[in-house]
Design a protein around this motif. Structure first.
Motif, mmCIF file in Angstrom:
data_model
loop_
_atom_site.group_PDB
_atom_site.id
_atom_site.type_symbol
_atom_site.label_atom_id
_atom_site.label_comp_id
_atom_site.label_asym_id
_atom_site.label_seq_id
_atom_site.Cartn_x
_atom_site.Cartn_y
_atom_site.Cartn_z
ATOM 1 N N ASN A 148 8.025 -15.677 58.366
ATOM 2 C CA ASN A 148 7.867 -17.134 58.342
ATOM 3 C C ASN A 148 7.189 -17.740 59.560
ATOM 4 O O ASN A 148 7.192 -18.954 59.730
ATOM 5 C CB ASN A 148 9.232 -17.807 58.128
ATOM 6 N N ASN A 165 4.534 -20.155 58.313
ATOM 7 C CA ASN A 165 4.974 -20.965 57.183
ATOM 8 C C ASN A 165 4.979 -22.449 57.541
ATOM 9 O O ASN A 165 5.875 -22.921 58.256
ATOM 10 C CB ASN A 165 6.378 -20.515 56.764
ATOM 11 N N TYR A 208 5.794 -24.893 55.799
ATOM 12 C CA TYR A 208 6.936 -25.586 55.213
ATOM 13 C C TYR A 208 8.134 -25.556 56.149
ATOM 14 O O TYR A 208 9.090 -26.309 55.962
ATOM 15 C CB TYR A 208 7.314 -24.942 53.877
ATOM 16 N N LEU A 209 8.085 -24.682 57.156
ATOM 17 C CA LEU A 209 9.180 -24.538 58.103
ATOM 18 C C LEU A 209 8.789 -24.934 59.526
ATOM 19 O O LEU A 209 9.655 -25.246 60.334
ATOM 20 C CB LEU A 209 9.698 -23.097 58.103
ATOM 21 N N ARG A 223 -1.051 -27.421 52.896
ATOM 22 C CA ARG A 223 -0.031 -26.378 53.055
ATOM 23 C C ARG A 223 -0.304 -25.199 52.122
ATOM 24 O O ARG A 223 -0.131 -24.044 52.499
ATOM 25 C CB ARG A 223 1.372 -26.942 52.800
ATOM 26 N N ASP A 270 10.315 -19.665 46.204
ATOM 27 C CA ASP A 270 10.495 -20.913 46.932
ATOM 28 C C ASP A 270 9.833 -20.797 48.307
ATOM 29 O O ASP A 270 10.099 -19.841 49.034
ATOM 30 C CB ASP A 270 12.001 -21.171 47.101
ATOM 31 N N ARG A 308 10.535 -22.026 50.949
ATOM 32 C CA ARG A 308 11.542 -21.971 52.019
ATOM 33 C C ARG A 308 12.514 -20.798 51.872
ATOM 34 O O ARG A 308 13.506 -20.723 52.607
ATOM 35 C CB ARG A 308 12.314 -23.301 52.069
ATOM 36 N N GLU A 333 10.024 -12.922 52.990
ATOM 37 C CA GLU A 333 8.602 -13.242 52.865
ATOM 38 C C GLU A 333 7.780 -11.969 52.678
ATOM 39 O O GLU A 333 7.910 -11.002 53.424
ATOM 40 C CB GLU A 333 8.164 -13.970 54.140
ATOM 41 N N LYS A 344 9.693 -14.972 48.713
ATOM 42 C CA LYS A 344 8.432 -15.549 48.249
ATOM 43 C C LYS A 344 7.291 -14.550 48.466
ATOM 44 O O LYS A 344 7.357 -13.699 49.352
ATOM 45 C CB LYS A 344 8.134 -16.856 48.991
#
Length: 290
Positions: A55, A58, A60-61, A100, A110, A112, A116, A148
């Motif tokens: 992540n 990522n 989203y994070l 993104r 997802d 999140r 990964e 994901k």
């Protein structure tokens, strides 16, 4: 002046990044650039494992993502005197509605989810199809709430960028259909190459019409637009094709960043929870994210 300078610098980084990945090589840790005073703001690293673990890229994070091309202290100081600052890929892309997805195209699960799988493809490498088949098989054993699958791509043959861009577009415009599309695109790429070889006319796939075996063939991505559900209306095809090129290039820059960050030397490759898999198989992928 500031906007022009930042845009010019970003273009320079993008072009230099393309060269690194097109040769199939990735720079090692010693080539990541001298840390600057604001390096901590540019590099969001997970303390879990060397290289950042899962992540790290990522959006989203994290608001700020790792930057493997940090400026020297002198260059950063000079840039500051000019009234600008070091650009970031997320900052440059953020004006686009789906930035993104371009930086981090999740084709399964997802965004999140804690685990990964990063899949780094080179359409011009025939083994990318086999690697992708292993990923698809692994996906059947994975929970989308827990893991994901994220796809990145670079290609020694330019048309691969457009094809990856279409996967990005499908990932949010036609949820659940990006993985079948990638299976089709990679299989079709290799099939056309084989047909061209049989007829004695293999050529680099620089544009969509290079990637055809017969004059009556549709280019790979145009041929798939009618297979989507719902299909892409003819009046929208040109706009989608243009988007694919732009999104694919943003994603290509991220692919170079990932290769440098994780020490990936050649594509295709799979990085599971921050670890580059030496041998890619469905079982190896599933075991790596348990």
């Amino acid at each position: 002046m500031r906007g022009l300078l930042v845009s010019t610098m970003f273009l320079g980084l993008l072009l230099s990044g393309c060269g690194a990945a097109e040769t199939g090589g990735a720079a090692g840790p010693a080539d990541r650039g001298a840390p600057t005073a604001d390096a901590g703001a540019d590099a969001v690293l997970s303390p879990a494992t060397p290289g950042g673990g899962a992540n790290a890229f990522n959006p989203y994070l994290h608001e700020r993502l790792p930057n493997t091309r940090l400026m020297s202290a002198e260059a950063a100081q000079m840039l500051g005197k000019l009234g600008a600052h070091t650009q970031s890929i997320e900052g440059e892309a953020a004006y686009r509605a789906h930035w993104r997805q371009e930086l981090y195209p999740v084709v399964f699960g997802d965004p999140r989810a804690p685990h990964e799988i990063l899949v780094l493809l080179d359409f011009s490498a025939p083994q990318s199809e086999k690697v992708w088949q292993a990923v698809v098989e692994a996906g059947r054993s994975l929970s989308p709430q827990q893991c994901k699958i994220v796809v990145f791509g670079n290609s020694r043959e330019n048309y691969g960028t457009d094809l990856l861009g279409l996967a990005i577009w499908i990932s949010y415009s036609r949820p659940g259909q990006a993985m079948p599309y990638l299976s089709y695109a990679l299989e079709r790429w290799n099939a056309v190459k084989a047909e061209q070889k049989h007829s004695g006319g293999v050529k680099p796939f620089t544009n969509e019409y290079d990637a055809t075996a017969k004059a009556t063939d549709f280019p790979i991505h145009y041929g798939y637009l009618t297979r989507l559900r719902p299909p892409v209306p003819a009046k929208d095809e040109l706009a989608v094709a243009k988007y694919c090129y732009d999104a694919g290039n943003v994603n290509m820059y991220q692919t170079v960043q990932l290769c440098r960050y994780y020490g990936v030397k050649s594509l295709p490759a799979v990085v599971a929870d921050g670890k580059v898999l030496g041998q890619v198989s469905a079982r190896a992928i599933v075991n790596a994210v348990k």
